[in-house]
Design an enzyme around this catalytic site. Structure first.
Site, mmCIF file in Angstrom:
data_model
loop_
_atom_site.group_PDB
_atom_site.id
_atom_site.type_symbol
_atom_site.label_atom_id
_atom_site.label_comp_id
_atom_site.label_asym_id
_atom_site.label_seq_id
_atom_site.Cartn_x
_atom_site.Cartn_y
_atom_site.Cartn_z
ATOM 1 N N SER A 223 0.822 -1.214 0.000
ATOM 2 C CA SER A 223 0.000 0.000 0.000
ATOM 3 C C SER A 223 0.858 1.268 0.000
ATOM 4 C CB SER A 223 -0.892 -0.007 1.233
ATOM 5 O OG SER A 223 -0.089 0.052 2.387
ATOM 6 N N GLU A 244 6.386 -0.222 -5.499
ATOM 7 C CA GLU A 244 5.189 -0.477 -6.318
ATOM 8 C C GLU A 244 4.006 -0.380 -5.375
ATOM 9 O OE1 GLU A 244 5.067 -0.728 -9.437
ATOM 10 O OE2 GLU A 244 7.025 -1.402 -10.126
ATOM 11 N N CYS A 278 -3.154 -4.779 -8.048
ATOM 12 C CA CYS A 278 -2.717 -3.382 -7.980
ATOM 13 C C CYS A 278 -3.160 -2.617 -9.214
ATOM 14 C CB CYS A 278 -1.210 -3.327 -7.820
ATOM 15 S SG CYS A 278 -0.333 -4.326 -9.026
#
Ligand code: NAD
Length: 470
Positions: A223, A244, A278
Site C-alpha cells: 500500500s 510499487e 494493484c
C-alpha cells in the site's frame, strides 16, 4: 525433488509443532502453520545474506542464469502443488487468470530475468575521455510483499535481484506466508545456501528490514501508506528503493467503442484476482452516448462468471483474501448505494455465508466524487461513471494522487494513443487493462511509487551503476 500435492509441500515448510495458524479465506479451515521470525532471527538472516553475497556475485552472470533457469524448472516440476497451496491460502481459484496462471507466471518471470545481457556501456570515447558505465551488484536486497499475488510478486522482486549478483532476504505478507515459504523452498532446492531466505513475520520484521544498515535496497510492493513508512525508515541509511504502491486505475471509454466487443476485456481488467490486483481497472468512465449499452454488456459478462471456493475447478472468481479487505469493499459499496447510485449487479452480500465472498458488483449512475470511485476498493466492485465527453473523463482520471495504470478503449488506435498520452499513469493500455509482460517495464506515476520492474530496466534497477573514467 517434486511434491505431489500441497500437503507434502506444507510438511516440508511447517514447524514441527506450534506456529501461527493460517486459514483458508473460502472455508475458514486451517491451511497450515507458520513459524513467525523474531527481529533477532531476521538480523541473523541478514548476516547470512551478507556473508553469501560475494560468492554468489563471483559466480558470474552465466552461472547465475543457469541456476535461475534450473530454479524455474523446479517451479514447473512443482506447479500443481504450489497452485493448490496458493489457492487454499490466498483464496484465488485454480483456474482462470488465478493460481495456475500465477505459478506459470512465476516461472516465466524468473526465466525472463535471465534473458538479457547487462553489458558495460561506453558513455564517452572521444580520444580524450574514456568513460564506461558498469552495473555492479548492490549487495543485500530486502524484499517486502503483499498478499494478492504472493508468488508472482515475490519472483518480481527476487529474480532481478539474484540475477544481478545480490542476495535476498524476503518478508512475505502475514496473510500469505505459506505461499512464499513454499516458493522459496522450491527455489532453494536449486540455489546455493544463503542466497535467498524467506523470513515470515509481522510488521515489526518489515520495519526492521527497511531500516537495517546491512540492507542496500528495499523492493517493496504494497500500500501507499506502508510505502511512505518505508521511505522514512530507510532514510537514515539512504537505501535504494523500488516502490510499487497502490493504484486506482481509470478506464476511459471513447464514444466510438463497441460495447459488446470490449465488455469481456473490461470485465477481466477490473475483476482479475477478484479485483485484488494493484493495476486493475478500478473506475470506469463511459460517455453518455453509449453508457447504457456498456453497462448492459458488462452485466451480461459479469453475471455468468462463477465465484466460489478456489479448489472447485469451475470457479474463476474467489473470496476476498481477508476479512479486513472484505469490510473495505462492503463499506465502500454501501456508501455508494446509500448515496443513490444504481446497483446494476451484486452488492447485498450474504452475511451468513462461509468465507469472505463478496458478490461480483457493478455500480452505475454514481457521483464521480463518491468514495467507491476515489478510494481503492481492491475487490470485486466496479463503479461506472457517466461522463459527457472525453475531456471530462480525462479530468476525473487525473484528479487522484495515484497513477499506476490506466486504459483507453476505442476502435481508433491513434485517437486512443492521443488520449493515453494525456493520462497520468505509469502504464496506459489500449483496449485491455493490466496486461503485463516480463519484457515491458512496469512502474507507477505519482503516489503509486517509483522505480521500474521487468525487462532490462528492471535488471539495472538492482545494480549499482559505476562509472570508470580514464
Ligand atoms: P500492506 O502495505 O498492508 O502490506 C505489504 C507488506 O508490508 C506486508 O508484508 C506487511 O507486513 C509489510 N509492512 C507493513 N507495515 C510495514 C512497515 N511499517 N514497514 C515495513 N513493512 C511493513 O499492503 P497489502 O495490503 O498487503 O497489499 C495491498 C496493497 O498493495 C494495495 O494498495 C495494492 O494496490 C498494492 N499493490 C501494489 C502493487 C504494485 O505493483 N504497484 C502490486 C500488488 C499490490
Amino acid at each position: 525433488m517434486s511434491y505431489a500435492n500441497a500437503e507434502e509441500l506444507l510438511a516440508a515448510i511447517q514447524p514441527e509443532s506450534g506456529g501461527t495458524e493460517v486459514r483458508d479465506p473460502a472455508t475458514g479451515e486451517v491451511v497450515g502453520r507458520v513459524a513467525e521470525a523474531t527481529v533477532a532471527e531476521l538480523d541473523a538472516a541478514i548476516d547470512t545474506a551478507r556473508a553469501s553475497q560475494p560468492g554468489w556475485d563471483a559466480l558470474g552472470h552465466e552461472e547465475r542464469k543457469r541456476l535461475l533457469n534450473a530454479a524455474a524448472d523446479n517451479i514447473e516440476a512443482n506447479a500443481e502443488a504450489l497452485a493448490e497451496l496458493l489457492s487454499r491460502e490466498q483464496g484465488k481459484p485454480l483456474n482462470g487468470p488465478n493460481a495456475r496462471f500465477e505459478v506459470g507466471g512465476a516461472a516465466a518471470w524468473l526465466r525472463a530475468a535471465t534473458a538479457y545481457e547487462v553489458e558495460p556501456e561506453v558513455v564517452v570515447d572521444d580520444g580524450e575521455t574514456h568513460a564506461v558505465k558498469h552495473y555492479r551488484a548492490l549487495g543485500v536486497i530486502g524484499a517486502i510483499g503483499p498478499w494478492n499475488w504472493p508468488m508472482m510478486i515475490s519472483i518480481w522482486q527476487l529474480a532481478p535481484s539474484l540475477r544481478m549478483g545480490n542476495t535476498v532476504v524476503m518478508k512475505p505478507s502475514e496473510y500469505t506466508p505459506l505461499s512464499v515459504l513454499a516458493l522459496g523452498h522450491v527455489l532453494n532446492q536449486v540455489l546455493p545456501a544463503g542466497v535467498l531466505q524467506v523470513i515470515a513475520g509481522g510488521r515489526e520484521v518489515g520495519e526492521r528490514l527497511a531500516a537495517h544498515p546491512e540492507i542496500d535496497k528495499v523492493m517493496f510492493t504494497g500500500s501507499t501508506r506502508t510505502g511512505k513508512a518505508i521511505i522514512r525508515s530507510s532514510a537514515d541509511t539512504v537505501k535504494r528503493l523500488t516502490l510499487e504502491l497502490g493504484g486506482n486505475d481509470a478506464g476511459v471509454v471513447l464514444p466510438d467503442a463497441d460495447p459488446a466487443a470490449i465488455a469481456e476485456g473490461l470485465f477481466w481488467g477490473a475483476f482479475i484476482n477478484t479485483g485484488q490486483t494493484c493495476a486493475a481497472l478500478k473506475r470506469l468512465y463511459v460517455p453518455e452516448s453509449i453508457y447504457d449499452q456498456v453497462c448492459q454488456a458488462l452485466v451480461e459478462v459479469a453475471a455468468k462468471m462463477p465465484m466460489g471456493p478456489g479448489l472447485e475447478e469451475q470457479n474463476v472468481l474467489g473470496p476476498l483474501q481477508n476479512k479486513a479487505q472484505y469490510e473495505i469493499v462492503a463499506d465502500l459499496v454501501k456508501d455508494a448505494v446509500d448515496s443513490g447510485a444504481t446497483v446494476l449487479l451484486g452488492a447485498n452480500p450474504d452475511e451468513q455465508a462461509t468465507g469472505n465472498f463478496y458478490p461480483t458488483t457493478l455500480i452505475g449512475d454514481i457521483d464521480p466524487g463518491n468514495r467507491l470511485v476515489t478510494e481503492e476498493q481492491f475487490g470485486p466492485a466496479l463503479p461506472i461513471i457517466k461522463v459527457k465527453d472525453v475531456e471530462e473523463a480525462i479530468e476525473h482520471a487525473n484528479a487522484l494522487e495515484v497513477g499506476l495504470g490506466a486504459s483507453v478503449w476505442s476502435a481508433d488506435r491513434a485517437k486512443a494513443a492521443e488520449v493515453a498520452s494525456r493520462l497520468q499513469a505509469g502504464t496506459v493500455w489500449i483496449n485491455s487493462h493490466g496486461t503485463i509482460d516480463p519484457r515491458v517495464p512496469f512502474g507507477g506515476a505519482k503516489q503509486s511509487g517509483y522505480g521500474l520492474e521487468f525487462g532490462l530496466d528492471g535488471l539495472k534497477a538492482l545494480a549499482q551503476p559505476q562509472i570508470i573514467n580514464g
